[in-house]
Design a protein around this motif. Structure first.
Motif, PDB file in Angstrom:
ATOM      1  N   GLN A  16       0.826  -1.215   0.000  1.00  0.00           N
ATOM      2  CA  GLN A  16       0.000   0.000   0.000  1.00  0.00           C
ATOM      3  C   GLN A  16       0.856   1.260   0.000  1.00  0.00           C
ATOM      4  O   GLN A  16       0.506   2.252  -0.645  1.00  0.00           O
ATOM      5  CB  GLN A  16      -0.978  -0.037   1.179  1.00  0.00           C
ATOM      6  CG  GLN A  16      -2.062  -1.076   0.955  1.00  0.00           C
ATOM      7  CD  GLN A  16      -2.860  -1.428   2.196  1.00  0.00           C
ATOM      8  OE1 GLN A  16      -2.487  -1.104   3.313  1.00  0.00           O
ATOM      9  NE2 GLN A  16      -3.959  -2.146   1.996  1.00  0.00           N
ATOM     10  N   ARG A  17       2.012   1.219   0.683  1.00  0.00           N
ATOM     11  CA  ARG A  17       2.926   2.376   0.656  1.00  0.00           C
ATOM     12  C   ARG A  17       3.451   2.598  -0.763  1.00  0.00           C
ATOM     13  O   ARG A  17       3.501   3.728  -1.250  1.00  0.00           O
ATOM     14  CB  ARG A  17       4.082   2.169   1.631  1.00  0.00           C
ATOM     15  CG  ARG A  17       3.715   2.470   3.065  1.00  0.00           C
ATOM     16  CD  ARG A  17       4.952   2.620   3.949  1.00  0.00           C
ATOM     17  NE  ARG A  17       5.808   1.448   3.953  1.00  0.00           N
ATOM     18  CZ  ARG A  17       5.667   0.406   4.768  1.00  0.00           C
ATOM     19  NH1 ARG A  17       4.704   0.395   5.649  1.00  0.00           N
ATOM     20  NH2 ARG A  17       6.503  -0.620   4.693  1.00  0.00           N
ATOM     21  N   ILE A  18       3.842   1.514  -1.433  1.00  0.00           N
ATOM     22  CA  ILE A  18       4.351   1.634  -2.804  1.00  0.00           C
ATOM     23  C   ILE A  18       3.261   2.153  -3.727  1.00  0.00           C
ATOM     24  O   ILE A  18       3.494   3.039  -4.559  1.00  0.00           O
ATOM     25  CB  ILE A  18       4.882   0.266  -3.297  1.00  0.00           C
ATOM     26  CG1 ILE A  18       6.117  -0.140  -2.509  1.00  0.00           C
ATOM     27  CG2 ILE A  18       5.168   0.301  -4.797  1.00  0.00           C
ATOM     28  CD1 ILE A  18       6.556  -1.574  -2.721  1.00  0.00           C
ATOM     29  N   LEU A  19       2.051   1.622  -3.564  1.00  0.00           N
ATOM     30  CA  LEU A  19       0.957   1.992  -4.462  1.00  0.00           C
ATOM     31  C   LEU A  19       0.477   3.432  -4.252  1.00  0.00           C
ATOM     32  O   LEU A  19      -0.138   3.999  -5.148  1.00  0.00           O
ATOM     33  CB  LEU A  19      -0.203   1.001  -4.311  1.00  0.00           C
ATOM     34  CG  LEU A  19       0.130  -0.414  -4.807  1.00  0.00           C
ATOM     35  CD1 LEU A  19      -0.942  -1.397  -4.374  1.00  0.00           C
ATOM     36  CD2 LEU A  19       0.325  -0.430  -6.303  1.00  0.00           C
ATOM     37  N   ILE A  26       3.102  -2.947 -10.988  1.00  0.00           N
ATOM     38  CA  ILE A  26       2.706  -4.347 -11.209  1.00  0.00           C
ATOM     39  C   ILE A  26       3.184  -5.251 -10.068  1.00  0.00           C
ATOM     40  O   ILE A  26       2.416  -6.053  -9.536  1.00  0.00           O
ATOM     41  CB  ILE A  26       3.238  -4.869 -12.563  1.00  0.00           C
ATOM     42  CG1 ILE A  26       2.643  -4.077 -13.735  1.00  0.00           C
ATOM     43  CG2 ILE A  26       2.990  -6.369 -12.714  1.00  0.00           C
ATOM     44  CD1 ILE A  26       1.226  -4.414 -14.058  1.00  0.00           C
ATOM     45  N   GLY A  27       4.437  -5.130  -9.691  1.00  0.00           N
ATOM     46  CA  GLY A  27       4.988  -5.988  -8.644  1.00  0.00           C
ATOM     47  C   GLY A  27       4.259  -5.808  -7.317  1.00  0.00           C
ATOM     48  O   GLY A  27       3.962  -6.786  -6.622  1.00  0.00           O
ATOM     49  N   THR A  48      -8.059  -6.339  -6.789  1.00  0.00           N
ATOM     50  CA  THR A  48      -6.659  -6.165  -7.177  1.00  0.00           C
ATOM     51  C   THR A  48      -6.353  -6.875  -8.494  1.00  0.00           C
ATOM     52  O   THR A  48      -5.688  -6.300  -9.366  1.00  0.00           O
ATOM     53  CB  THR A  48      -5.730  -6.680  -6.051  1.00  0.00           C
ATOM     54  OG1 THR A  48      -6.022  -5.951  -4.847  1.00  0.00           O
ATOM     55  CG2 THR A  48      -4.271  -6.489  -6.413  1.00  0.00           C
ATOM     56  N   THR A  49      -6.838  -8.097  -8.660  1.00  0.00           N
ATOM     57  CA  THR A  49      -6.575  -8.786  -9.922  1.00  0.00           C
ATOM     58  C   THR A  49      -7.314  -8.141 -11.079  1.00  0.00           C
ATOM     59  O   THR A  49      -6.830  -8.163 -12.214  1.00  0.00           O
ATOM     60  CB  THR A  49      -6.901 -10.292  -9.832  1.00  0.00           C
ATOM     61  OG1 THR A  49      -8.225 -10.456  -9.323  1.00  0.00           O
ATOM     62  CG2 THR A  49      -5.910 -11.018  -8.938  1.00  0.00           C
ATOM     63  N   SER A  50      -8.461  -7.542 -10.815  1.00  0.00           N
ATOM     64  CA  SER A  50      -9.160  -6.803 -11.880  1.00  0.00           C
ATOM     65  C   SER A  50      -8.329  -5.608 -12.321  1.00  0.00           C
ATOM     66  O   SER A  50      -8.233  -5.309 -13.521  1.00  0.00           O
ATOM     67  CB  SER A  50     -10.547  -6.350 -11.389  1.00  0.00           C
ATOM     68  OG  SER A  50     -11.377  -7.474 -11.170  1.00  0.00           O
ATOM     69  N   LYS A  51      -7.690  -4.936 -11.372  1.00  0.00           N
ATOM     70  CA  LYS A  51      -6.793  -3.815 -11.701  1.00  0.00           C
ATOM     71  C   LYS A  51      -5.605  -4.343 -12.513  1.00  0.00           C
ATOM     72  O   LYS A  51      -5.213  -3.743 -13.520  1.00  0.00           O
ATOM     73  CB  LYS A  51      -6.316  -3.146 -10.407  1.00  0.00           C
ATOM     74  CG  LYS A  51      -5.208  -2.156 -10.557  1.00  0.00           C
ATOM     75  CD  LYS A  51      -5.709  -0.808 -10.899  1.00  0.00           C
ATOM     76  CE  LYS A  51      -4.542   0.177 -10.894  1.00  0.00           C
ATOM     77  NZ  LYS A  51      -4.957   1.523 -10.998  1.00  0.00           N
ATOM     78  N   LEU A  52      -5.034  -5.471 -12.089  1.00  0.00           N
ATOM     79  CA  LEU A  52      -3.925  -6.060 -12.845  1.00  0.00           C
ATOM     80  C   LEU A  52      -4.354  -6.411 -14.268  1.00  0.00           C
ATOM     81  O   LEU A  52      -3.592  -6.217 -15.217  1.00  0.00           O
ATOM     82  CB  LEU A  52      -3.396  -7.306 -12.122  1.00  0.00           C
ATOM     83  CG  LEU A  52      -2.514  -7.032 -10.910  1.00  0.00           C
ATOM     84  CD1 LEU A  52      -2.411  -8.260 -10.015  1.00  0.00           C
ATOM     85  CD2 LEU A  52      -1.137  -6.563 -11.362  1.00  0.00           C
TER      86      LEU A  52
END
Length: 142
Positions: A16-19, A26-27, A48-52
Motif C-alpha cells: 500500500q505504501r508503494i501503491l 505491477i509488482g 486487485t486482480t481486476s486492476k492487474l
C-alpha cells in the motif's frame, strides 16, 4: 520476503505504501493480491486482480487468481469464466492442467447447484406453492 514468512499483513502495508506513489506498480499489485489471498480477503483479491487485468489483460495467472477468489466467494459462474479465459490465454501444460482441475470442480459444483434448484422447484410445484409466471402478479403473458 514477508509473504515467505507468512507476514501477509506486513506485505499489505508495504504494498500500500508503494501503491500510494505508483498505483500501477505491477509488482506491488501482484504481491498485494497474494497477501490478500493469504489473509482470506477474497473481495480485495478480485479488486486487485481486476486492476492487474486492466494493466495486462493477457496474463492468464491474474485470471486464474481472480477465478479462485470468485470460487472462494461462491461466485462460481464468474470463476468458470475466468478459468476458461485463462486456459485460452496459456500454452503452459502444467498451468493448463491446474486450471482445468479448478474448472472441473467449479463445473461440478454448478451442476449440483442447478440440480438442487431443479429439485426444489419440482417440490414446490408438487405442493402448489410455486408461483406461475403471469398468474396473480398483474403481469400479462402474451
Amino acid at each position: 520476503m514477508m509473504l515467505q514468512s507468512y507476514d501477509w499483513e506486513g506485505a499489505l502495508e508495504s504494498c500500500q505504501r508503494i501503491l500510494q506513489f505508483d498505483p500501477n506498480h505491477i509488482g506491488a499489485l501482484e504481491t498485494l493480491a497474494q497477501a490478500q489471498w493469504q489473509g482470506g480477503q477474497f473481495e480485495n483479491v478480485v479488486r486487485t486482480t481486476s486492476k492487474l487485468l486492466q494493466l495486462n489483460p493477457y496474463e492468464p495467472g491474474y485470471r486464474y487468481t481472480r477465478g479462485m477468489a470468485y470460487t472462494g466467494l461462491g461466485r462460481l459462474t464468474l470463476a468458470a469464466q475466468d478459468f476458461r479465459t485463462a486456459m485460452d490465454q496459456s500454452h503452459d501444460p502444467r498451468f493448463l492442467s491446474q486450471v482445468a482441475h479448478s474448472l472441473d470442480a467449479v463445473e461440478i459444483w454448478l451442476e449440483d447447484v442447478m440440480q438442487q434448484k431443479s429439485e426444489r422447484r419440482g417440490k414446490l410445484l408438487a405442493v402448489g406453492k410455486m408461483p406461475v409466471p403471469g398468474v396473480g402478479t398483474g403481469l400479462r403473458c402474451h
